[in-house]
Design an enzyme around this catalytic site. Structure first.
Site, mmCIF file in Angstrom:
data_model
loop_
_atom_site.group_PDB
_atom_site.id
_atom_site.type_symbol
_atom_site.label_atom_id
_atom_site.label_comp_id
_atom_site.label_asym_id
_atom_site.label_seq_id
_atom_site.Cartn_x
_atom_site.Cartn_y
_atom_site.Cartn_z
ATOM 1 N N GLU A 6 -19.435 3.115 1.094
ATOM 2 C CA GLU A 6 -18.779 2.470 -0.030
ATOM 3 C C GLU A 6 -19.673 2.337 -1.248
ATOM 4 O OE1 GLU A 6 -18.892 1.321 3.105
ATOM 5 O OE2 GLU A 6 -16.821 1.563 3.781
ATOM 6 N N PHE A 57 -14.808 -4.384 2.055
ATOM 7 C CA PHE A 57 -15.843 -3.382 1.768
ATOM 8 C C PHE A 57 -15.831 -3.015 0.288
ATOM 9 C CE2 PHE A 57 -14.096 -2.236 6.116
ATOM 10 C CZ PHE A 57 -14.949 -3.089 6.776
ATOM 11 N N ASP A 68 -7.858 -7.866 13.503
ATOM 12 C CA ASP A 68 -9.230 -7.373 13.319
ATOM 13 C C ASP A 68 -10.230 -8.518 13.160
ATOM 14 O OD1 ASP A 68 -8.982 -4.672 13.662
ATOM 15 O OD2 ASP A 68 -8.864 -4.168 11.535
ATOM 16 N N ARG A 94 -2.018 -5.758 3.750
ATOM 17 C CA ARG A 94 -1.844 -4.725 4.762
ATOM 18 C C ARG A 94 -0.390 -4.646 5.202
ATOM 19 N NH1 ARG A 94 -2.079 -6.111 10.610
ATOM 20 N NH2 ARG A 94 -1.855 -4.161 11.748
ATOM 21 N N HIS A 135 -5.628 -4.395 2.518
ATOM 22 C CA HIS A 135 -6.088 -5.266 3.607
ATOM 23 C C HIS A 135 -6.839 -6.486 3.085
ATOM 24 C CE1 HIS A 135 -4.936 -1.633 5.648
ATOM 25 N NE2 HIS A 135 -5.142 -2.170 6.835
ATOM 26 N N SER A 179 -4.976 4.486 5.841
ATOM 27 C CA SER A 179 -4.632 3.065 5.736
ATOM 28 C C SER A 179 -4.368 2.641 4.299
ATOM 29 C CB SER A 179 -5.755 2.194 6.307
ATOM 30 O OG SER A 179 -5.907 2.448 7.678
ATOM 31 N N ARG A 228 0.823 -1.216 0.000
ATOM 32 C CA ARG A 228 0.000 0.000 0.000
ATOM 33 C C ARG A 228 0.855 1.262 0.000
ATOM 34 N NH1 ARG A 228 -2.035 0.566 5.999
ATOM 35 N NH2 ARG A 228 -0.595 -0.834 7.050
#
Ligand code: TPP
Ligand code: MG
Lengths: 318, 276
Positions: free
Chosen positions: A57, A82, A116, A166, A108, A36, A9
């Site tokens: 989203e 998402f 998470d 991630r 992610h 993020s 990322r």
């Protein structure tokens, strides 16, 4: 041999920053996760072309389609769960069907999201996106390839889904290599089995191949960084030579890379295939390395799968 | 059944105990969401020790009130409330987010007694709560459904679909709370995607609206009592709160949305909370 540990990322952010300076037509969107996903790097340079939509989203995809229909090159980013799950039908109708220039770039992905837990671990996103007509699906192997792929999809006209991880993990490609959409690359040649990885599993495939070589098993390692369209030519040439294959992905074996390769093999050139990936299950909270062990995603698991595919090849011949 | 005779002062003590649990658990985990857990601590103390009808000895009893944590990232505060109520041993809080723990990063239905629904993807809890409230109506039951929403979470359209439905079916057995701490991950909600005028939005959807200080125990308790008496429509209690409430360096600080304390920070947080 693998290189430095880097987060994909961060390189996506770098590429967006470069695009911000280079192409005034690029617009970037995010849904309250810009820190993020690293789309903040674009915002720093072109704040007027960065569109925050809030935690919404579905709306993001609809708005992205309108921007794209008006000539913009749109990058829409959030977490993979998402980005693909929450707004799948919006993507289907508003992006894939009219073939609009929207790049859905998610971070992610997979179980390496870690603590998470399952609600945030996308293990079905490739399947969801691959099923959509007109959609190109990209899963770069490392941070360098994430950079190159970002540039490549900006130049490509049409809907794209790209997934990234991630955490930091070892680089395996060359830093300044050009990314060719739809083209697999061979990281190591070998005659005994074809090992096909995508995303961060490619580095683990290489690790498994190196270990297997010490046992006298010579595996060909393929980096399948475009999952759709699948590079059938590379697969055909390799598996014709080796006679068996293993796929490795940080994703469910239902509908992902393994499934794509299985569809190809069963229709065009039947050969034994073993799949590394999650097996019809949700993930859970935990440290990424422990999760990889529990869910059978380590280089040892890959090496074992190669041995199983070799056994099956032998059986078929015998 | 949990004894409901707690005084306001005792409830405030409970809230503080929950805050301490949150700090301990997230620090031990090395990750998690303390900010939004602390802003909801007073509400959770009120619900679990005063307002809700529930029984840790019999978590599935049919006439229990249901609580849905729509802002699932605040799982630590829910786990703390459940542990302090006796649903599971308090020691288990130290396993938060670790491999094999029942205390997953976001709540999972069926994993721990007392968790009514799986959440973590924002914007879905109010619909779930509507379903439970509808079922309560169909079965002619008198229990209530409570649902806690983040303010940033309200940017998600599904909330408003649910809000419309709740009024349409006159779900007066449904009580929603908005943790109006005015922060989300990116910063201020009004900068990310403005929500104001928030009370007017809910009123336009036909809800009873009560606005309170979400850190005033007496206001929380009184607002809940009033909401329970609602005759025809659902009620939303908009709680003005401070994200990270109770720990000076976490208050109104976005950094602690999804980050745990480091060891030194934890000591300071504990000292501050013990002083209250
Ligand atoms: C659908 C969805 N999108 C994004 C996220 C990532 N996320 C987790 S918490 C959060 C911010 C929540 O802000 P708010 O609702 O105000 O909660 P609070 O301030 O009470 O923590 C976001 C964007 C998510 N969990 N679900
Ligand atoms: Mg908030």
């Amino acid at each position: 041999m693998t290189g430095k540990k880097l987060a994909q990322r961060n390189y996506y952010g770098k590429a967006l920053a470069d695009l911000a300076a280079k192409d005034p037509n690029v617009v970037v969107m995010d849904a309250d996760l810009a820190d993020s996903t690293k789309t903040t790097e674009f915002k720093k340079i072109a704040p007027e072309r960065f569109i925050e939509v809030g935690i919404a989203e579905q709306n993001m995809i609809g708005v992205a389609s309108g921007l794209a229909a008006s000539g913009k090159i749109v990058f829409a980013s959030t977490f993979a769960v998402f980005a693909t799950g929450r707004c799948w039908e919006q993507i289907r109708l508003a992006v894939a069907y009219p073939k609009l220039n929207v790049k859905i770039v998610a971070t992610h992905c997979g179980i390496s999201v870690g603590e998470d837990g399952a609600s945030h671990q996308a293990l079905e996103d490739i399947a969801l996106m691959r099923a959509l007509p007109n959609m190109t699906v990209i899963s770069p192997a490392d941070a360098y390839e994430a950079y190159a792929a970002t540039i490549a999809i900006a130049e490509f006209d049409g809907p794209v889904y790209m997934r990234m991880g991630r955490s930091e993990f070892p680089t395996i490609t060359k830093e300044d290599a050009e990314f060719k959409i739809g083209r697999a690359s061979i990281l190591k040649e070998g005659d005994d089995a074809t090992l096909i990885g995508t995303g961060q599993m490619v580095a683990l495939c290489k690790e498994a191949a190196d270990a297997l070589l010490e046992e006298g098993i010579d595996v060909e390692v393929v980096n399948m960084s475009t999952i759709k369209p699948l590079d059938r030519e590379t697969l055909k040439a390799s598996i014709r030579k080796t006679g068996c294959a293993v796929t490795a992905e940080e994703h469910s074996i239902i509908g992902g890379l393994g499934a794509a390769v299985a569809e190809f093999l069963s229709q065009e050139m039947p050969a034994p295939l073993e799949m590394i990936g999650t097996k019809d299950t949700f993930g859970e909270s935990g440290a990424p390395d422990k999760l990889f062990e529990k869910y059978g995603l380590t280089s040892n698991d890959i090496a074992d799968a190669v041995k199983r595919s070799l056994d099956r090849k032998k059986e078929m011949k015998g | 059944m949990v004894a409901m005779e707690y005084t306001i002062q005792e409830l405030e003590k409970k809230a503080n105990a929950l805050r301490l649990d949150v700090i301990e658990a997230t620090t031990a985990a090395g990750s998690g969401h303390p900010g939004g857990s602390l802003s909801s601590a007073d509400l959770l103390a009120a619900l679990y020790f005063k307002v809700m009808r529930h029984d840790p000895e019999d978590p599935e009893r049919e006439d229990r009130d249901r609580f849905i944590l729509s802002k699932g990232h605040a799982a630590p505060i829910l786990y703390s409330a459940l542990a302090e109520s006796g649903y599971f041993p308090k020691e288990e809080l130290a396993t938060l987010r670790k491999m094999g723990s029942r205390l997953q990063g976001h709540p999972v239905k069926g994993k721990v007694p007392g968790i009514e629904m799986s959440t973590g993807s924002l914007g879905q809890g109010l619909s779930m709560a509507c379903g439970m409230a509808l079922a309560g109506k169909l079965d002619k039951k008198d229990h209530k459904i409570y649902c806690l929403l983040g303010d940033g979470e309200l940017q998600s359209g599904q909330n408003w679909e649910a809000a419309m439905l709740a009024r349409h079916y006159h779900l007066n057995n449904l009580i929603a709370f908005v943790d109006r701490n005015r922060l989300q991950i990116t910063g201020c909600t009004e900068d990310a995607m403005s929500l104001d005028p928030l009370p007017e939005k809910w009123r336009a959807f036909g809800w009873n609206v009560i606005i309170i200080n979400g850190h005033s125990m007496i206001q929380i308790v009184e607002a809940c009592a009033k909401a329970k008496e609602a005759e025809t429509n659902p009620t939303v209690i908009i709680m003005n709160t401070v994200k990270g409430k109770g720990v000076s360096f976490m208050e109104n600080n976005c950094d602690f949305h999804g980050k745990a304390c480091k060891a030194g920070e934890k000591d300071q947080a504990v000292t501050e909370l013990c002083r209250i």
